[in-house]
Design a protein around this motif. Structure first.
Motif, PDB file in Angstrom:
ATOM      1  N   SER A  15     -29.324 -19.770 -29.001  1.00 23.52           N
ATOM      2  CA  SER A  15     -30.227 -20.871 -29.336  1.00 23.52           C
ATOM      3  C   SER A  15     -30.588 -20.777 -30.818  1.00 23.52           C
ATOM      4  O   SER A  15     -30.449 -19.723 -31.444  1.00 23.52           O
ATOM      5  N   PHE A  16     -31.055 -21.895 -31.374  1.00 26.35           N
ATOM      6  CA  PHE A  16     -31.406 -21.901 -32.802  1.00 26.35           C
ATOM      7  C   PHE A  16     -32.614 -22.800 -33.003  1.00 26.35           C
ATOM      8  O   PHE A  16     -32.525 -24.014 -32.844  1.00 26.35           O
ATOM      9  N   GLY A  17     -33.757 -22.177 -33.344  1.00 27.48           N
ATOM     10  CA  GLY A  17     -34.974 -22.954 -33.542  1.00 27.48           C
ATOM     11  C   GLY A  17     -35.343 -23.721 -32.283  1.00 27.48           C
ATOM     12  O   GLY A  17     -35.470 -23.151 -31.211  1.00 27.48           O
ATOM     13  N   VAL A  18     -35.491 -25.050 -32.419  1.00 29.87           N
ATOM     14  CA  VAL A  18     -35.880 -25.873 -31.274  1.00 29.87           C
ATOM     15  C   VAL A  18     -34.689 -26.228 -30.385  1.00 29.87           C
ATOM     16  O   VAL A  18     -34.865 -26.794 -29.304  1.00 29.87           O
ATOM     17  N   GLY A  22     -28.238 -22.475 -23.182  1.00 35.12           N
ATOM     18  CA  GLY A  22     -28.104 -21.483 -22.123  1.00 35.12           C
ATOM     19  C   GLY A  22     -29.446 -20.986 -21.597  1.00 35.12           C
ATOM     20  O   GLY A  22     -30.506 -21.266 -22.159  1.00 35.12           O
ATOM     21  N   ASP A  23     -29.374 -20.230 -20.508  1.00 34.30           N
ATOM     22  CA  ASP A  23     -30.560 -19.644 -19.871  1.00 34.30           C
ATOM     23  C   ASP A  23     -30.419 -18.124 -19.949  1.00 34.30           C
ATOM     24  O   ASP A  23     -29.949 -17.482 -19.011  1.00 34.30           O
ATOM     25  N   ASP A  24     -30.809 -17.560 -21.081  1.00 33.39           N
ATOM     26  CA  ASP A  24     -30.600 -16.130 -21.324  1.00 33.39           C
ATOM     27  C   ASP A  24     -31.319 -15.257 -20.307  1.00 33.39           C
ATOM     28  O   ASP A  24     -30.775 -14.242 -19.851  1.00 33.39           O
ATOM     29  N   ASP A  44     -31.173 -17.495 -34.383  1.00 34.87           N
ATOM     30  CA  ASP A  44     -32.060 -17.225 -35.515  1.00 34.87           C
ATOM     31  C   ASP A  44     -32.750 -15.893 -35.254  1.00 34.87           C
ATOM     32  O   ASP A  44     -32.692 -15.358 -34.148  1.00 34.87           O
ATOM     33  N   ALA A  45     -33.402 -15.352 -36.257  1.00 29.15           N
ATOM     34  CA  ALA A  45     -33.964 -14.003 -36.157  1.00 29.15           C
ATOM     35  C   ALA A  45     -34.921 -13.847 -34.974  1.00 29.15           C
ATOM     36  O   ALA A  45     -34.859 -12.861 -34.233  1.00 29.15           O
ATOM     37  N   ALA A  46     -35.812 -14.824 -34.789  1.00 27.24           N
ATOM     38  CA  ALA A  46     -36.780 -14.729 -33.697  1.00 27.24           C
ATOM     39  C   ALA A  46     -36.083 -14.776 -32.335  1.00 27.24           C
ATOM     40  O   ALA A  46     -36.445 -14.034 -31.411  1.00 27.24           O
ATOM     41  N   THR A  47     -35.073 -15.629 -32.208  1.00 21.32           N
ATOM     42  CA  THR A  47     -34.315 -15.718 -30.956  1.00 21.32           C
ATOM     43  C   THR A  47     -33.598 -14.414 -30.656  1.00 21.32           C
ATOM     44  O   THR A  47     -33.613 -13.916 -29.517  1.00 21.32           O
ATOM     45  N   LEU A  48     -32.972 -13.844 -31.674  1.00 24.07           N
ATOM     46  CA  LEU A  48     -32.233 -12.599 -31.470  1.00 24.07           C
ATOM     47  C   LEU A  48     -33.178 -11.457 -31.117  1.00 24.07           C
ATOM     48  O   LEU A  48     -32.850 -10.606 -30.279  1.00 24.07           O
ATOM     49  N   ALA A  49     -34.345 -11.438 -31.733  1.00 24.00           N
ATOM     50  CA  ALA A  49     -35.330 -10.400 -31.413  1.00 24.00           C
ATOM     51  C   ALA A  49     -35.780 -10.517 -29.964  1.00 24.00           C
ATOM     52  O   ALA A  49     -35.872  -9.520 -29.240  1.00 24.00           O
ATOM     53  N   ARG A  50     -36.053 -11.744 -29.519  1.00 24.91           N
ATOM     54  CA  ARG A  50     -36.465 -11.963 -28.123  1.00 24.91           C
ATOM     55  C   ARG A  50     -35.350 -11.559 -27.157  1.00 24.91           C
ATOM     56  O   ARG A  50     -35.610 -10.944 -26.112  1.00 24.91           O
ATOM     57  N   GLY A 227     -22.170 -17.795 -21.393  1.00 20.86           N
ATOM     58  CA  GLY A 227     -23.548 -18.194 -21.163  1.00 20.86           C
ATOM     59  C   GLY A 227     -23.839 -19.631 -21.524  1.00 20.86           C
ATOM     60  O   GLY A 227     -24.855 -20.186 -21.097  1.00 20.86           O
ATOM     61  N   ASP A 228     -22.940 -20.278 -22.307  1.00 18.89           N
ATOM     62  CA  ASP A 228     -23.199 -21.645 -22.766  1.00 18.89           C
ATOM     63  C   ASP A 228     -22.413 -22.684 -21.974  1.00 18.89           C
ATOM     64  O   ASP A 228     -22.502 -23.870 -22.250  1.00 18.89           O
ATOM     65  N   SER A 229     -21.626 -22.257 -20.998  1.00 23.20           N
ATOM     66  CA  SER A 229     -20.853 -23.202 -20.196  1.00 23.20           C
ATOM     67  C   SER A 229     -21.767 -23.949 -19.221  1.00 23.20           C
ATOM     68  O   SER A 229     -22.773 -23.402 -18.772  1.00 23.20           O
TER      69      SER A 229
END
Length: 254
Positions: A15-18, A22-24, A44-50, A227-229
């Motif tokens: 995912s990227f920002g808004v 996928g449903d990680d 993005d950094a926040a997404t990768l951290a989560r 995960g994105d299919s």
């Protein structure tokens, strides 16, 4: 007879920002290894951290999914990057994810190329050597996921990296063992029963049906469920259920 064991991996953190892809969280309850984007094709950094925190909380192994610098194309366009630049790009991506994984209390345990880079280094020796050199420079103990028999595996083994062959649950194969291009019809499969049957055959028999109707050998230590299919969670759940019902143990590759 010894129990068959296989790893189940998926591409996450894309995912990227808004923009959500996928449903990680759901996928992390199914898989054993997470190929986490590193910001070049997605994330993005926040997404990768989560994503790293969520994987660590579930005991799912974290891998760096490195790519061409191609956010607009989701890393699915070939880029003729000179080897020295590609080495730097891959080192940069692994390093960024290592820091985020460490902050989550986990670590990057392996590296897997993404998209066009993954496909290019099946035959492109210069780029294959660059990716292998980058991983070796960061940590020679990091295993790499890829296609058995690829130029990437030749180059990785040449520098002493451990290679882990993977197969794709929802992708069609050519008679030569390579993936059918996403530009071609029926490159991505969607029928849950067909996918489950194919994975069972790949893992337990080392065989898979190619697009021309032939049956080809395949070597697999890890199975990728994208995960994105569309229907990714349903497909991943069905694959997991089929393997476990067949007595296959699911665990990260050791």
């Amino acid at each position: 007879m010894p129990t068959v064991t296989v790893d189940l991996n998926a591409d996450l953190g894309e995912s990227f920002g808004v923009w959500q892809l996928g449903d990680d969280d759901a996928m992390l309850d199914i898989i054993t290894s997470a190929n986490v984007a590193c910001g070049f094709h997605a994330g993005d950094a926040a997404t990768l951290a989560r994503t790293c925190r969520a994987a660590a909380a579930r005991g799912v192994r974290i891998g760096a999914q490195v790519s061409y610098r191609d956010l607009a194309g989701f890393g699915r366009r070939f880029i003729d990057v000179p080897p020295d630049e590609l080495i730097a790009d891959v080192i940069y991506q692994i390093g960024a994810l290592q820091a985020l994984a460490k902050a989550s209390g986990a670590a990057v345990s392996y590296v897997k190329p993404h998209g066009a880079l993954y496909n290019a280094i099946v035959t492109n020796q210069a780029q294959a050597g660059a990716v292998a050199a980058a991983v070796h420079t960061v940590d020679p103990n990091l295993p790499v996921l890829g296609l058995a028999g690829s130029a990437f595996f030749v180059e990785a083994e040449r520098v002493g990296l451990r290679t882990v062959p993977e197969a794709f649950a929802d992708r069609s194969y050519r008679p030569d063992g390579r993936l059918v291009s996403r530009r071609e019809r029926n490159a991505v499969l969607s029928d849950v029963d067909e996918i489950s049957d194919r994975v069972a055959s790949m893992v337990q028999r080392g065989r898979v049906a190619a697009v021309d109707g032939s049956t080809i050998p395949i070597t697999v230590a890890s199975v990728c469920v994208h995960g994105d299919s569309p229907g990714a969670v349903r497909i991943a759940s069905a694959v997991r259920d089929r393997l476990t019902s067949d007595g296959v143990a699911l665990a990260p590759f050791s």
